[in-house]
Scaffold this motif. Structure first.
Motif, PDB file in Angstrom:
ATOM      1  N   ASP A  69       2.483   3.131  -5.803  1.00  0.00           N
ATOM      2  CA  ASP A  69       1.595   2.853  -6.293  1.00  0.00           C
ATOM      3  C   ASP A  69       2.957   1.771  -8.001  1.00  0.00           C
ATOM      4  OD1 ASP A  69      -0.584   2.911  -8.959  1.00  0.00           O
ATOM      5  OD2 ASP A  69      -0.244   5.234  -8.907  1.00  0.00           O
ATOM      6  N   SER A 128       0.694  -1.059  -0.400  1.00  0.00           N
ATOM      7  CA  SER A 128       0.126   0.104  -0.554  1.00  0.00           C
ATOM      8  C   SER A 128       1.336   1.734   0.070  1.00  0.00           C
ATOM      9  CB  SER A 128      -1.423  -0.158   0.832  1.00  0.00           C
ATOM     10  OG  SER A 128       0.091   0.426   2.573  1.00  0.00           O
ATOM     11  N   GLN A 178      -3.683  -4.198  -7.556  1.00  0.00           N
ATOM     12  CA  GLN A 178      -1.945  -4.446  -6.463  1.00  0.00           C
ATOM     13  C   GLN A 178      -2.671  -4.894  -5.721  1.00  0.00           C
ATOM     14  OE1 GLN A 178       0.320  -0.658  -6.895  1.00  0.00           O
ATOM     15  NE2 GLN A 178       0.325  -0.974  -4.108  1.00  0.00           N
ATOM     16  N   ASP A 230      -5.780  -0.092  -7.870  1.00  0.00           N
ATOM     17  CA  ASP A 230      -5.608   0.053  -6.285  1.00  0.00           C
ATOM     18  C   ASP A 230      -6.277  -1.969  -5.969  1.00  0.00           C
ATOM     19  OD1 ASP A 230      -4.329   2.023  -5.764  1.00  0.00           O
ATOM     20  OD2 ASP A 230      -6.539   3.151  -4.874  1.00  0.00           O
TER      21      ASP A 230
END
Length: 244
Positions: A101, A98, A109, A106
């Motif tokens: 990037d 987290s 990932q 989001d």
């Protein structure tokens, strides 16, 4: 110490691996490193630095420290923690990622991090649990203590390399993957052979008697592991055998 991409990847994979072996020790080490300024945990892992979380993790680590050195108890503990270490390893991996990037979005990932982290945690957990099950076939308790201490040292050493020498961690992790490919099939084959020799008590007793009986007595034939007999005549009225 802020984390770059390499350090973040090392934390994600190393945290998942260490969680599969000793979850509570992993939480204590990472939380303490954050509180003493050795590492800046990503936002989603800052909860590990809470002193309430650390106190609970220390308490559970002490329980595991004792349970992990008692034959059979360690395997029961590992069995229960199959449902704890693997999800925790997945969450640690996702929490570590987290902080960066990767350009995947989001949701993607997070999903990839959970899958990879869970897989890594499962690999280290089942390697530990399978090794302990194999060790427990021996009646002496010393090997369990040696294995437990070795595992703790491996976890603390891995987390040290994750924070201070991430490149070395990746080299060691690659060696672990090779070890995993070679070792796990052997461990589970050994365990399968051990449990495959479990027989009905009557069959086991008859086979033992047959092995000690001379060829001139002719009381027994071959007794298979399933408990079936091939031209077997068990002694009548033997009180050690169940009634027919």
């Amino acid at each position: 110490m802020p984390l770059g991409i390499i350090e973040t990847l090392a934390l994600s994979m190393g945290g998942a691996w260490a969680s599969g072996v000793n979850l509570y020790g992993t939480v204590v080490v990472l939380g303490m490193m954050n509180n003493f300024g050795f590492i800046d945990l990503p936002p989603d892992l800052q909860i590990l630095a809470s002193w309430w979380v650390l106190a609970l993790a220390m308490f559970l680590y002490l329980i595991e420290f004792v349970a992990d050195k008692i034959p059979v108890v360690d395997s029961v503990w590992d069995a229960v923690h199959t449902f704890i270490r693997i999800p925790a390893g997945a969450l640690l991996a996702a929490g570590a990622m987290s902080g960066i990037d990767a350009g995947l979005g989001d949701e993607a990932q997070t999903a990839i991090s959970l899958l990879v982290g869970g897989t890594i945690a499962a690999g280290s957990h089942f390697t530990k649990a399978g090794s302990r099950a194999a060790i427990n076939t021996s009646p002496e308790p010393v090997t369990n203590s040696i294995a437990s201490v070795t595992e703790d040292v491996a976890v603390f050493g891995a987390l040290y390399t994750v924070v201070f020498h991430p490149v070395i961690f990746f080299v060691l992790f690659a060696l672990f993957i090779l070890l995993l490919i070679w070792l796990v099939p052997k461990i589970w084959r050994f365990i399968a052979e051990v449990f495959g020799n479990v027989r009905h008590p009557a069959a086991a007793y008859g086979q033992a008697r047959a092995q000690h009986a001379g060829p001139d007595r002719g009381q027994f034939g071959k007794i298979t592991l399933s408990g079936t007999t091939d031209k077997v005549q068990l002694p009548k009225g033997d009180p050690k055998l169940p009634p027919r």
